[in-house]
Design an enzyme around this catalytic site. Structure first.
Site, PDB file in Angstrom:
ATOM      1  CE  LYS A 172      -3.796  -1.905   2.603  1.00 29.46           C
ATOM      2  NZ  LYS A 172      -4.744  -1.970   3.557  1.00 29.46           N
ATOM      3  CB  VAL A 173       3.719   2.514   1.692  1.00 30.70           C
ATOM      4  CG1 VAL A 173       4.612   3.723   2.071  1.00 30.70           C
ATOM      5  CG2 VAL A 173       2.544   2.660   2.950  1.00 30.70           C
ATOM      6  CG  ASP A 192       5.854  -6.327  -3.289  1.00 28.91           C
ATOM      7  OD1 ASP A 192       5.861  -8.307  -3.588  1.00 28.91           O
ATOM      8  OD2 ASP A 192       4.607  -6.122  -3.193  1.00 28.91           O
ATOM      9  CB  ALA A 253      10.854   0.372   5.177  1.00 29.05           C
ATOM     10  NE  ARG A 254       9.618  -1.369  11.347  1.00 29.39           N
ATOM     11  CZ  ARG A 254       9.158  -0.741  12.248  1.00 29.39           C
ATOM     12  NH1 ARG A 254       8.017   0.551  11.759  1.00 29.39           N
ATOM     13  NH2 ARG A 254       9.177  -0.329  13.387  1.00 29.39           N
ATOM     14  CG  ASP A 278      12.108   8.854   9.217  1.00 23.66           C
ATOM     15  OD1 ASP A 278      11.474   9.644   9.899  1.00 23.66           O
ATOM     16  OD2 ASP A 278      10.480   8.291   9.052  1.00 23.66           O
ATOM     17  CD  GLU A 283      14.083   3.902  14.997  1.00 25.01           C
ATOM     18  OE1 GLU A 283      12.868   4.030  15.873  1.00 25.01           O
ATOM     19  OE2 GLU A 283      13.786   3.639  13.745  1.00 25.01           O
ATOM     20  CG  HIS A 305      10.226   6.019  13.550  1.00 25.06           C
ATOM     21  ND1 HIS A 305      11.060   4.728  13.783  1.00 25.06           N
ATOM     22  CD2 HIS A 305       9.232   5.970  12.267  1.00 25.06           C
ATOM     23  CE1 HIS A 305       9.959   3.911  12.952  1.00 25.06           C
ATOM     24  NE2 HIS A 305       9.024   4.616  12.218  1.00 25.06           N
ATOM     25  CG  LEU A 306      10.113  13.210  12.075  1.00 23.28           C
ATOM     26  CD1 LEU A 306      10.275  14.289  11.244  1.00 23.28           C
ATOM     27  CD2 LEU A 306       9.270  13.426  12.799  1.00 23.28           C
ATOM     28  N   GLY A 307       7.754   8.611  10.032  1.00 23.24           N
ATOM     29  CA  GLY A 307       7.467   8.937   8.691  1.00 23.24           C
ATOM     30  C   GLY A 307       5.982   9.118   8.777  1.00 23.24           C
ATOM     31  CB  ALA A 308       3.255   7.394  11.402  1.00 18.81           C
TER      32      ALA A 308
END
Length: 622
Positions: A172-173, A192, A253-254, A278, A283, A305-308
């Protein structure tokens, strides 16, 4: 938007829902979670917000809580989960669950939920923001200008239009990023193995079969996969060396999908031109670590870590996970359980009435056939759930399996079945010696009962040793067939069938009797010989004890035509002949099913059993 949650400060610095009640389930929130979601919970539960807990403090207080809502900082370890004896759900207000020991949660029968869709837009937008920032040296330009320098000549960037963006993970992302990049005039190539070629083609994305086909051709590379054993250190030195020296990499992502030591070397050696990061393996990054050096590197645009981290995303994920926590604690279904099959919203809507039906069927079985005795007629028996009609085409039936277990144990467990969920249902069934098979019958004619009236039909069948305690009392009017049965017969079969009509649920068969009643409220089920006077006697007994009859139905043997007759409550005292082809012959059996209002005591049951021809009486509360 939901109203903001109302909290009050406790003396220890924590906060809890303003209407605190020791009798209500408690939910612990050790991190900042948007108040809009928490407001959904505070009407029914005590919500404790206690930030800054140490690992030991969390273990010490978690035994008091039924729910735990975290973001990315709290480590929900096996020790925490083992200490949380009351825990039923752990919710991650976000996508990744790296900070939760999912296997330990599953072993303890705890549902883990997340919000896989709540921050899609935020994560995709941040990816594009980093892409543009690293292409145009935005980070360095901002820092040098704030330092009083004017270094235009050192900060020449590149355009992204007509460049190739490589995406690993077209979920989705990833797909959202692809569409945004195409809007910027970029070409998009993706890797993918699970992506739909048709969907990729419609979006204008070219799929490639292997990483070796992707890396040499991209100008920018972004990864949108979970952190798994297969994706840990997915890009190391060999992979980074295959890329263009002008290429730039992104990670929203991670932490860990890029090998951080290899990425640091790639930047220092000039294998690639830059990075936008990010997320990191630790962290915040530990001083002196590869992550810390990457965050400070002049070729890296780094964010914490500002992705969300948008107002909208935080509200979305909070509302999402809090809604799921609310449903789970009320016995409903989650929509995004990490350790159980994902239940899509359309599946949820289709399954929910059948969940209620099957749970009621299980509870009806225990109370009617086993008399509610702990262990009686339950443990050691073999159960079969048969799905016919449209329901037979649904592959994800774990919620239905769990509903049956919950119903079977609800009347004989201290928790009333509220401790059963789709994660621990198999464990609880095994502990209680309950064996359950599921059968999907698409050819209805081959399954015995033919689905003609109902879109879907559910059959619950039980086989096992005969329970002597549940044997109906002997009657002078015993059937000849019963008298001739061999005494050594030790096994029996019991059947309940039901269906859904709209949102209403109905029982259409109870053992050998055709029926049609709504399984709800307090029911009295009398097994009797169908003869004049029975209805009047029953009505008289109940009336004498102040018990009102709200509805009444007589169910005849399943092989009799027109086997079911519904009787209004007003007719319950009528001694007139209500016969189902038996002509008053005592060998003809029937079930009298009554919905009642009022307290049904043991004296009521004893008085009902006194009449000749009443073989058994069961009290069922649904």
């Amino acid at each position: 938007m939901a109203p903001s949650a109302i909290t009050t400060e406790l003396t220890n610095g924590s906060s809890v829902g303003a209407t605190l009640s020791d009798n209500r389930p408690r939910i612990l929130v050790p991190e900042k979670v948007s108040a809009e979601g928490l407001a959904l919970l505070q009407e029914l539960y005590n919500v404790d917000t206690r930030k800054g807990l140490t690992a030991d403090e969390l273990i010490n207080i978690i035994p008091a809580y039924q729910g735990l809502i975290v973001r990315s900082e709290t480590k929900v370890t096996a020790a925490v989960l083992a200490a949380g004896q009351k825990l039923r759900v752990v919710a991650r207000a976000g996508v990744g669950v790296d900070n939760i020991d999912v296997d330990a949660a599953t072993g303890n029968g705890i549902i883990v939920v997340n919000s896989p869709s709540g921050n899609i837009v935020a994560a995709a937008e941040h990816t594009v923001a980093l892409l543009l920032a690293v292409a145009r040296n935005v980070g360095r330009a901002d820092a040098t200008l704030k330092a009083g320098l004017w270094e235009r000549s050192k900060l020449v960037g590149v355009e992204v239009g007509r460049k190739t963006l490589g995406i690993i993970g077209l979920g989705k992302v990833g797909m959202k990023v692809a569409r945004m990049a195409i809007g910027l005039g970029m070409r998009v190539t993706a890797l993918d193995p699970y992506a739909s070629p048709d969907m990729a083609r419609q979006a204008g994305v070219q799929l490639v079969p292997a990483l070796a086909d992707l890396l040499p051709v991209v100008d920018f590379l972004t990864i949108h996969t979970p952190l798994l054993a297969s994706t840990l250190n997915l890009l190391g030195e060999p992979e980074l060396q295959r890329m263009k020296p002008t290429a730039r990499v992104l990670n929203v992502a991670r932490g860990g999908v890029y090998n951080e030591d290899a990425l640091l070397k790639a930047l220092d050696e000039g294998w690639i031109a830059g990075a936008g990061l990010d997320v990191f393996t630790a962290e915040p990054p530990k001083p002196g670590s590869a992550a810390a050096r990457l965050a400070a590197h002049p070729k890296v645009v780094s964010t914490p870590h500002l992705g969300a981290s948008t107002v909208e995303a935080q509200e979305n994920v909070s509302m999402d996970v809090c809604t799921q926590v609310l449903e789970i604690l009320r016995g409903g279904l989650p929509t995004a359980a990490v350790n159980a099959p994902l239940i899509l919203p359309e599946e949820y809507r289709r399954l929910q009435p059948y969940v209620r039906l099957i749970e009621r069927m299980g509870s009806l079985y225990t109370q009617h056939f086993a008399g509610g005795r702990a262990g009686g007629m339950i443990g050691g028996r073999r159960f079969e759930l048969v799905y016919r009609g449209e329901l037979a085409g649904i592959s994800n039936t774990r919620p239905l399996f769990a509903a049956l277990v919950k119903g079977l144990v609800s009347s004989i467990s201290d928790a009333g079945g509220r401790d059963v969920n789709i994660v621990n249902a198999t464990i609880i069934a095994r502990e209680r010696g309950i064996a359950i098979d599921e059968k999907h019958v698409r050819d209805d004619a081959a399954g015995g009962s033919v689905v003609t009236t109902y879109a879907s039909l559910v059959t619950l069948r039980s086989r096992g040793p005969k329970d002597p305690e549940a044997t109906p009392p002997s009657s002078p009017a015993a059937q000849p067939e019963q008298q001739q049965q061999p005494q050594h017969q030790a096994e029996e079969e019991q059947v309940i069938e039901g269906y859904v009509s709209g949102k209403a649920i109905f029982i259409s068969k109870l053992d050998r009797f055709a029926a049609n009643f709504h399984p709800a409220g307090t029911l009295l089920i009398l097994h009797n010989y169908d003869e004049p006077g029975k209805i009047g006697y029953v009505g008289g007994v109940l009336g004498g004890h102040g018990v009102n009859i709200s509805f009444m139905q007589v169910a005849g043997l399943n092989d009799a035509a027109a086997a079911v007759a519904a009787v209004p409550a007003a007719a319950a005292v009528d001694d007139g002949p209500l016969l189902l082809g038996g002509g008053g012959h005592k060998a003809r059996e029937a079930l009298m099913i009554l919905g009642v209002d009022g307290e049904v005591t043991q004296d009521v049951l004893d008085d009902l059993r006194k009449a000749e021809g009443i073989l058994d009486v069961s009290l069922v509360k649904l």
